[in-house]
Scaffold this motif. Sequence first.
Motif, mmCIF file in Angstrom:
data_model
loop_
_atom_site.group_PDB
_atom_site.id
_atom_site.type_symbol
_atom_site.label_atom_id
_atom_site.label_comp_id
_atom_site.label_asym_id
_atom_site.label_seq_id
_atom_site.Cartn_x
_atom_site.Cartn_y
_atom_site.Cartn_z
ATOM 1 N N LEU A 89 0.827 -1.205 0.000
ATOM 2 C CA LEU A 89 0.000 0.000 0.000
ATOM 3 C C LEU A 89 0.865 1.260 0.000
ATOM 4 O O LEU A 89 1.906 1.305 0.634
ATOM 5 N N PRO A 90 0.441 2.273 -0.729
ATOM 6 C CA PRO A 90 1.153 3.560 -0.699
ATOM 7 C C PRO A 90 0.895 4.268 0.620
ATOM 8 O O PRO A 90 -0.112 4.033 1.268
ATOM 9 N N TYR A 91 1.848 5.184 1.007
ATOM 10 C CA TYR A 91 1.631 5.933 2.237
ATOM 11 C C TYR A 91 1.246 7.387 1.964
ATOM 12 O O TYR A 91 0.975 8.152 2.875
ATOM 13 N N ALA A 92 1.230 7.771 0.665
ATOM 14 C CA ALA A 92 0.791 9.120 0.302
ATOM 15 C C ALA A 92 0.196 9.076 -1.092
ATOM 16 O O ALA A 92 0.571 8.238 -1.918
ATOM 17 N N LYS A 93 -0.789 9.942 -1.343
ATOM 18 C CA LYS A 93 -1.419 9.983 -2.653
ATOM 19 C C LYS A 93 -1.730 11.431 -3.019
ATOM 20 O O LYS A 93 -1.762 12.314 -2.176
#
Length: 587
Positions: A89-93
């Motif tokens: 999972l990404p930690y920023a978008k």
Amino acid sequence: MKVAVQQEDLQLLAKTLQEQLLVEVSTAEVFEVKCAVNKDGLMILTQHASDVIVDAQLIFAVIEEVLQSLAPHKKQRVQCFLRVFGEQLPYAKCFLALKQTERWGDGGMEGWGVEEAGEAISYSSSSSALTYSPSIDAAEEEELFDPFADVPNLSALKPGFQVKPILLGAALVGIVVLGGGAYFLTRPCVMSECKEIQNAEEVKTKSPQLMRHAKSEKELLAIQQQLTAASTALNIIPSWSPRYQVSEELKASLSGRSEKISQVVMALQTASLATQKVQTPAYSLEELQARQHLWRQAIAPLEAISSSSELYGLVQGKLLNFRVHLHAVNQQIFTEEKWLKKLTAAKAVAVAAEKRQVTAKSLNDWQKVQSTWLVVVNTLNTIPRTSAGYQEAQKLLIDYKPKLAVARDRATKERFAVKSYQQALSTANQAKVYQQQNQWQAAATYWDQALQTAKQISEDSLYYTQAQSLIEPYSAALKQAQEKVQVVSSLQQTRTDLDKTCINGIRICTFSVDNAGIIVRLTPEYDQIRQNNLANPYSENSDTAVDVTNHLQILREALAVISDNANVSLFLYDSQGQVIYTRTLGG
């Protein structure tokens, strides 16, 4: 086939983004970028190692900048993600909403920008994991990133892989066409017709002729404006455009011509300023030198224009006029420097004159002081009204002219004193000559002249003391001469009286007069008559005998009076030399 083309285009876009990150972010060498397309649009994933601390907003801003440099056909959404290698999972978008914006140019409205209203850029981040809206659960997040699972790593691509502008353009078109609603990203002169280059080439072709026929600064500025506008329009062409190199060459050519025009225009403007200044008189050497500098500034750039230049004809026409003006200013400076040198020299000579005046001790010294001040005043009087030094010269003259007058008066006084002193000496010498000749009347006259001349010498004269030393001896000599004159005058009267006394029908006596006294001798004739009367006193002529006897007595008395008047002794002899009568001084 469509899937293969689309995947290649996405890799090309990812490569472009990664290369831009290498430039903008110092730790970008550990980043990897992947691109994918889904039904909602374009998705971009950026990954990095777990031990690297990054600025999420900076990463998203770089991606945004690259996407802004491209041009979508219509409003489009782009999703950007940031995660650590190995994490699912990404930690920023970041959500970007791009839309078409207006920009005025030669081809109408063009270009694109980030929407500033309800669909503006939004960021979200978390220190632990991807932050989504509360309605989206972890399963949906995992499914969202499945499209990146099959995207190959850029590090695994063939070494030496370079993004070419034409390939990037084609790739972006492929993304839009084959991606079913994804971005169509492009820029002017990448895939379409390039009006900017056409216009620039047209200006480049026509400008030499226009420059060749230009007659004024105004016409040159109009040509320069066209060159600048055409060159500026080329700035919109991106570096990956196939026409980029051509545009750079055109810009260099147009800028070069514009720079030449700028040099000429600046020279003409400088000459115009110099011409304005010439309309008023210059009041200092510095002002003249400033004008000289302006003309040289105007001439130098024009002299650098070669005969092969389009501006050569215009320049040559101006150069002759400018050089004439420069020559005139040079002559003014030469003349002004000459007058200022005279002014400086006059002040230096004035200093020398003042020193001489303090130490002057003779007529020669005062004559030098006078001549020195005269040089100063005459020099200052020659400085014309047109000179910058005129006012200062006039002020100095107010101070120096009285000093010249003082020096002139003193030199005149000393000259008169010298002349008088020398004249007194000369007159005294002549008096001595007359004195030696017993010409006492002339001697007395000259002694008096010498004395009065010596007395005329002024007290403040350098010869006053010397003149004073002459007064006493000259006064004594004059007194002596005057006494001698009186004696001589008295003797002359005595002779006159004796002459009258010694003649009475016949010559009765003769005489001589000197300092020793008066000597009177009876004549033989008178003595004979006297002897005859004494021998025969009673003859027929007895009356005569009485008369002769009485006459002799009368003669003695008359001679005694003459002796007293002359204050000299008297000796009366008969014709034989026998003393008849004597009268001494005081007797």
